[in-house]
Design an enzyme around this catalytic site. Sequence first.
Site, PDB file in Angstrom:
ATOM      1  N   TYR A 100       0.863  -1.188   0.000  1.00 27.05           N
ATOM      2  CA  TYR A 100       0.000   0.000   0.000  1.00 27.05           C
ATOM      3  C   TYR A 100       0.893   1.229   0.000  1.00 27.05           C
ATOM      4  O   TYR A 100       1.837   1.315   0.794  1.00 27.05           O
ATOM      5  CB  TYR A 100      -0.884  -0.004   1.253  1.00 27.05           C
ATOM      6  CG  TYR A 100      -1.582   1.315   1.523  1.00 27.05           C
ATOM      7  CD1 TYR A 100      -2.827   1.580   0.968  1.00 27.05           C
ATOM      8  CD2 TYR A 100      -0.997   2.294   2.330  1.00 27.05           C
ATOM      9  CE1 TYR A 100      -3.473   2.781   1.204  1.00 27.05           C
ATOM     10  CE2 TYR A 100      -1.635   3.503   2.569  1.00 27.05           C
ATOM     11  CZ  TYR A 100      -2.874   3.733   2.002  1.00 27.05           C
ATOM     12  OH  TYR A 100      -3.507   4.926   2.231  1.00 27.05           O
ATOM     13  N   GLU A 183      -2.535   7.640  -4.752  1.00 29.96           N
ATOM     14  CA  GLU A 183      -2.511   6.387  -3.996  1.00 29.96           C
ATOM     15  C   GLU A 183      -2.481   5.176  -4.919  1.00 29.96           C
ATOM     16  O   GLU A 183      -3.123   5.181  -5.967  1.00 29.96           O
ATOM     17  CB  GLU A 183      -3.758   6.331  -3.103  1.00 29.96           C
ATOM     18  CG  GLU A 183      -3.829   5.108  -2.215  1.00 29.96           C
ATOM     19  CD  GLU A 183      -5.106   5.094  -1.363  1.00 29.96           C
ATOM     20  OE1 GLU A 183      -5.182   5.880  -0.396  1.00 29.96           O
ATOM     21  OE2 GLU A 183      -6.011   4.321  -1.683  1.00 29.96           O
TER      22      GLU A 183
END
Length: 361
Positions: A100, A183
Amino acid sequence: MKLLEYEAKLLFADEGIKVPTGILVSKHEEILLPMDAIKGKVVVKAQVDVGGRGKAGGVLMADHDTVIATARQLFNTTIKGIPVQRILIEERLDIQHEYYVSITIDRARKQPVILFAETGGVDIEETAHEKKGAVRSVSFCPLLPDVPGFLLRELCGDAPSEIQKTVNRLYHVFCHKDALLAEINPLVTTPTGVYAADAKLIIDDNSLARQGIAVNRDLTGREREAEKHGFSFVELDGTIGVIGNGAGLTMATLDLIEYYGGRVADFLDVGGGADCERVMHAVRLVASVPSVKVIVVNLLGGITRCDEVARGIIASGVSVPVIVRIAGTNAEEGRKLLSLKGYEMLDTMDLVVKRAVEVVK
Ligand code: GDP
Ligand code: MN
């Protein structure tokens, strides 16, 4: 403005981040699918602006034989209430590990901050919550063109060096695209390298012109109309419409309404020196918000003339009740005009707000 996954992936690819090969399909176009291009296993992904899409059934697995049926199925569903208009069909990656990474601005430090977790994917929120230290973060001087190497190593730990390079490329996207958020979740390792399996990008609304984006899709039709008139306008979900001048007075009016138990329907600051026409447009705009039952006009006449304000309110001709508090320049004249037309007026902000809350109750 939030970009959809496929739009963000194009921009990520421009900065050298590997993304899966994909085909974008609009509703009722399945038939045009270039089936030759779809050979092995694929992922069929709804292009809707919601988080947790995968868990909500917006990411489906398929192959050459099932892709059309899967696409149809997705087009016929809603993901968290949003109908699917476009889907992205991508080659399915052979995922070895999911990381992530997310870049945003730490407003307290006035610096970019990068968040990284060794265990990314659809459960990142739970992971962050349950496993202390699972999400690492670094922030650094915004004038640096690259993320300093020692910080990348601190952030990425034992992850392969290609992951570090990708984080740095994401930082380039973040800077070059004037992003508020960039992201990748999951950022994945595969036998053929590191890929952005998903992509999220939010561009600062103040930079849309510089980024060549003509229309802010995140705005409602009314918010766009407000932009044309130069009003600061935000639609909320209550029943009491608000028009003020100056951000401070308008915010204070909102606060007071909520304090007295009312729910505000909007924030609208007409700005300084509003004339009859501007006020008229403002009143019409707020009256057009479906949930509005009453409008509070709270204006302080400085360079704004209260008689102009009164004329604007009258000219708007809206059927929603408008309760007015005007003070300052030409207030006497304004009040006279409004009382001739039977408008309700009160002398203080406190009174006008209390009255509006009463009206909706
Ligand atoms: P989100 O739920 O909106 O964040 O959608 P994602 O694009 O992140 O997909 C959700 C999950 O689907 C990912 O965390 C992966 O586990 C899985 N997924 C997505 N793309 C692929 C792929 O190409 N191959 C495999 N094996 N899994 C994938
Ligand atoms: Mn994701």
